[in-house]
Enzyme design. Structure first.
Site, PDB file in Angstrom:
ATOM      1  N   PRO A 135      12.217  21.787  -2.093  1.00  0.00           N
ATOM      2  CA  PRO A 135      12.446  22.991  -1.287  1.00  0.00           C
ATOM      3  C   PRO A 135      13.838  23.178  -0.679  1.00  0.00           C
ATOM      4  CG  PRO A 135      11.238  21.383  -0.014  1.00  0.00           C
ATOM      5  CD  PRO A 135      11.384  20.802  -1.397  1.00  0.00           C
ATOM      6  N   CYS A 136      14.824  23.425  -1.525  1.00  0.00           N
ATOM      7  CA  CYS A 136      16.172  23.679  -1.024  1.00  0.00           C
ATOM      8  C   CYS A 136      16.238  24.998  -0.249  1.00  0.00           C
ATOM      9  CB  CYS A 136      17.180  23.656  -2.159  1.00  0.00           C
ATOM     10  SG  CYS A 136      16.800  24.732  -3.535  1.00  0.00           S
TER      11      CYS A 136
END
Length: 169
Positions: A135-136
């Site tokens: 989850p950047c």
């Protein structure tokens, strides 16, 4: 041999890549770093078991569930530093955000080194080959504002809104 599938999501098409045993990456259509270190023109279109699992993961995610990344056999083709950053990102809970500086502190206890890592961390996050899965999109600026996202800021905002995360517009 590498295999791919294109899946329509609420935020546009994504290309999923596998080697038949492991999940190699996921990219939004027309995003920066599309395909990462892989030549997608050499991949064969096939619906492997790994890609089926990845598509189910995305279906669950867009349905508002919080699927676990551990359910997928991910294979990272990145540098050791990028791997450290991506492992730190995997620790971020669904619906929570973190700053680039906080990521720096997650990968080193050395205060001086952490201060100098922001740019390198930002580059590693930008080259993340597992959009959404790692989850950047949960990384925000020091003031909570939306900052760069290879998939585009509109998608980043939509993902954080789906997760009901706090951020500044």
């Amino acid at each position: 041999m590498e295999y791919f599938q294109v899946m329509q999501t609420p935020l546009g098409k994504v290309t999923l890549l596998s080697d038949g045993q492991s999940f190699l990456g996921c990219w939004f259509e027309n995003q920066k770093h599309f395909g990462g270190k892989y030549d997608l023109t050499k991949a064969e279109e096939s619906d492997t078991l790994v890609l089926q699992k990845a598509k189910q993961w995305l279906t669950d995610y867009f349905a508002g569930k919080a699927p676990e990344i551990a359910t997928l056999p991910i294979k990272l083709k990145v540098t050791s530093f990028q791997q450290q950053v991506l492992q730190a990102l995997q620790q971020l809970p669904y619906g929570h955000t973190v700053t680039y500086q906080q990521i720096c502190h997650l990968i080193t206890d050395d205060e001086q080194r952490a201060k100098n890592l922001s740019r390198a961390v930002g580059h590693a996050i930008g080259a993340n080959p597992f959009m959404i899965f790692i989850p950047c999109h949960r990384v925000v600026g020091s003031d909570g504002s939306l900052t760069g996202y290879a998939g585009g800021l509109a998608r980043k905002k939509a993902l954080l809104t789906l997760e009901e995360a706090d951020f500044q517009e």
